[in-house]
Design an enzyme around this catalytic site. Sequence first.
Site, short mmCIF file in Angstrom:
data_model
loop_
_atom_site.label_atom_id
_atom_site.label_comp_id
_atom_site.label_asym_id
_atom_site.label_seq_id
_atom_site.Cartn_x
_atom_site.Cartn_y
_atom_site.Cartn_z
N LYS A 47 -4.87 2.48 1.01
CA LYS A 47 -5.89 1.81 0.23
C LYS A 47 -5.71 0.31 0.32
O LYS A 47 -6.59 -0.45 -0.07
CB LYS A 47 -5.75 2.22 -1.25
CG LYS A 47 -5.82 3.70 -1.48
CD LYS A 47 -5.42 4.01 -2.95
CE LYS A 47 -4.98 5.43 -3.07
NZ LYS A 47 -4.35 5.70 -4.38
N GLY A 48 -4.55 -0.13 0.83
CA GLY A 48 -4.19 -1.54 0.76
C GLY A 48 -5.17 -2.49 1.43
O GLY A 48 -5.31 -3.63 1.03
N GLU A 103 -5.31 -4.14 8.58
CA GLU A 103 -4.18 -3.78 7.72
C GLU A 103 -3.92 -4.87 6.68
O GLU A 103 -4.25 -6.03 6.88
CB GLU A 103 -2.92 -3.61 8.59
CG GLU A 103 -2.49 -2.16 8.81
CD GLU A 103 -1.93 -1.48 7.56
OE1 GLU A 103 -2.23 -1.90 6.41
OE2 GLU A 103 -1.18 -0.51 7.73
N ASP A 104 -3.30 -4.46 5.60
CA ASP A 104 -2.92 -5.41 4.57
C ASP A 104 -1.62 -6.11 4.95
O ASP A 104 -1.51 -7.33 4.86
CB ASP A 104 -2.79 -4.73 3.20
CG ASP A 104 -1.96 -3.44 3.26
OD1 ASP A 104 -1.52 -3.03 4.36
OD2 ASP A 104 -1.74 -2.85 2.18
N ASP A 107 5.41 -4.49 7.44
CA ASP A 107 6.78 -4.71 6.97
C ASP A 107 7.74 -4.26 8.05
O ASP A 107 8.13 -5.04 8.91
CB ASP A 107 6.96 -3.97 5.64
CG ASP A 107 8.33 -4.18 5.04
OD1 ASP A 107 9.13 -4.96 5.60
OD2 ASP A 107 8.62 -3.57 4.00
N PHE A 156 8.83 -8.36 -1.98
CA PHE A 156 7.80 -7.38 -2.27
C PHE A 156 6.61 -8.07 -2.94
O PHE A 156 6.75 -8.65 -4.02
CB PHE A 156 8.33 -6.25 -3.15
CG PHE A 156 7.42 -5.05 -3.10
CD1 PHE A 156 7.48 -4.16 -2.04
CD2 PHE A 156 6.47 -4.85 -4.08
CE1 PHE A 156 6.61 -3.07 -1.96
CE2 PHE A 156 5.59 -3.77 -4.02
CZ PHE A 156 5.66 -2.88 -2.96
N ASP A 163 -0.28 -2.91 -3.71
CA ASP A 163 0.09 -2.35 -5.01
C ASP A 163 1.59 -2.19 -5.18
O ASP A 163 2.35 -2.24 -4.22
CB ASP A 163 -0.52 -0.96 -5.17
CG ASP A 163 0.20 0.09 -4.32
OD1 ASP A 163 0.34 -0.14 -3.10
OD2 ASP A 163 0.67 1.10 -4.87
N ARG A 169 -3.62 -4.00 -7.50
CA ARG A 169 -4.52 -4.10 -6.34
C ARG A 169 -5.67 -5.07 -6.60
O ARG A 169 -6.20 -5.68 -5.68
CB ARG A 169 -5.09 -2.72 -5.97
CG ARG A 169 -4.07 -1.75 -5.41
CD ARG A 169 -4.80 -0.57 -4.75
NE ARG A 169 -3.95 0.58 -4.55
CZ ARG A 169 -3.16 0.78 -3.49
NH1 ARG A 169 -3.10 -0.13 -2.54
NH2 ARG A 169 -2.43 1.88 -3.38
P1 IMP Z 1 5.77 -0.56 7.19
O1 IMP Z 1 5.65 0.82 7.80
O2 IMP Z 1 7.18 -0.81 6.70
O3 IMP Z 1 5.27 -1.64 8.11
O4 IMP Z 1 4.95 -0.55 5.86
C1 IMP Z 1 3.58 -0.65 5.86
C2 IMP Z 1 2.98 -0.30 4.52
O5 IMP Z 1 3.92 -0.39 3.44
C3 IMP Z 1 1.90 -1.27 4.17
O6 IMP Z 1 0.66 -0.89 4.72
C4 IMP Z 1 1.91 -1.25 2.65
O7 IMP Z 1 1.11 -0.19 2.18
C5 IMP Z 1 3.35 -1.00 2.31
N1 IMP Z 1 4.08 -2.26 2.02
C6 IMP Z 1 5.00 -2.90 2.78
N2 IMP Z 1 5.44 -4.02 2.21
C7 IMP Z 1 4.79 -4.13 1.03
C8 IMP Z 1 4.80 -5.10 -0.03
O8 IMP Z 1 5.50 -6.13 -0.01
N3 IMP Z 1 3.97 -4.85 -1.08
C9 IMP Z 1 3.16 -3.75 -1.15
N4 IMP Z 1 3.11 -2.83 -0.19
C10 IMP Z 1 3.92 -2.99 0.90
MG MG Z 2 -1.20 -0.43 4.22
#
Ligand code: IMP
Ligand code: MG
Length: 185
Positions: A47-48, A103-104, A107, A156, A163, A169
């Site tokens: 949903k991000g 994408e939002d 990470d 974070f 969220d 959000r």
């Molecule tokens: P990744 O697989 O570690 O790259 O994580 C990607 C997903 O984790 C993102 O699309 C977000 O939904 C969530 N995410 C990662 N970091 C944050 C943050 O700092 N705040 C909120 N959601 C996060």
């Molecule tokens: Mg996301």
Amino acid sequence: MDSSHVDGELTSILITEAEIKDRLAELSREIEADYAGANVLLVGVLKGAVMVMADLARELSLPITMDWMAVSSYGSGTKSSGVVRILKDLDSDLSGRRVLIVEDIIDSGLTLSWLLANLKSRGPESVEILTLLRKPDAAKVDVDVRYVGFEIPNEFVVGYGLDYNEKYRNLRSIGVLAPHMYDGS
Ligand code: IMP
Ligand code: MG
């Protein structure tokens, strides 16, 4: 809502509403140049990415279509599990399409590298990625991200679609969540 409604829950505002708007306008001009004459399919990751998608789509002077996917890589905590599940798949056929994933945040990059491979296997003409935010760890995975809004520190963050346990959000800016909100202190 603005940050006055979450007083004491954030340590700082990292990116303001105006900064997000300006950066999305800059990225839109790049996208318009790169995709001139094309009918781009924007794939939002629920949903991000809803806020980025809504604002980017309206800023773009291109005839786009939109579709959505929901994947899960996070539980209720703040660390990526590395396990990706499709919760909602696309409605569109990707064959021959020019796809831009919206994408939002990236990470660990685990979610996106998985998603990229998955979409590429469906026969599109091209698949590129736009992310509003990118954290430093993303450099460790080999994912080529065409459009990045902001490089941010390893903290974070919440707001503008992002969220913590489904909260924040609808915050218009992006802020750093105060550690006492999730570490129990
Ligand atoms: P990744 O697989 O570690 O790259 O994580 C990607 C997903 O984790 C993102 O699309 C977000 O939904 C969530 N995410 C990662 N970091 C944050 C943050 O700092 N705040 C909120 N959601 C996060
Ligand atoms: Mg996301």
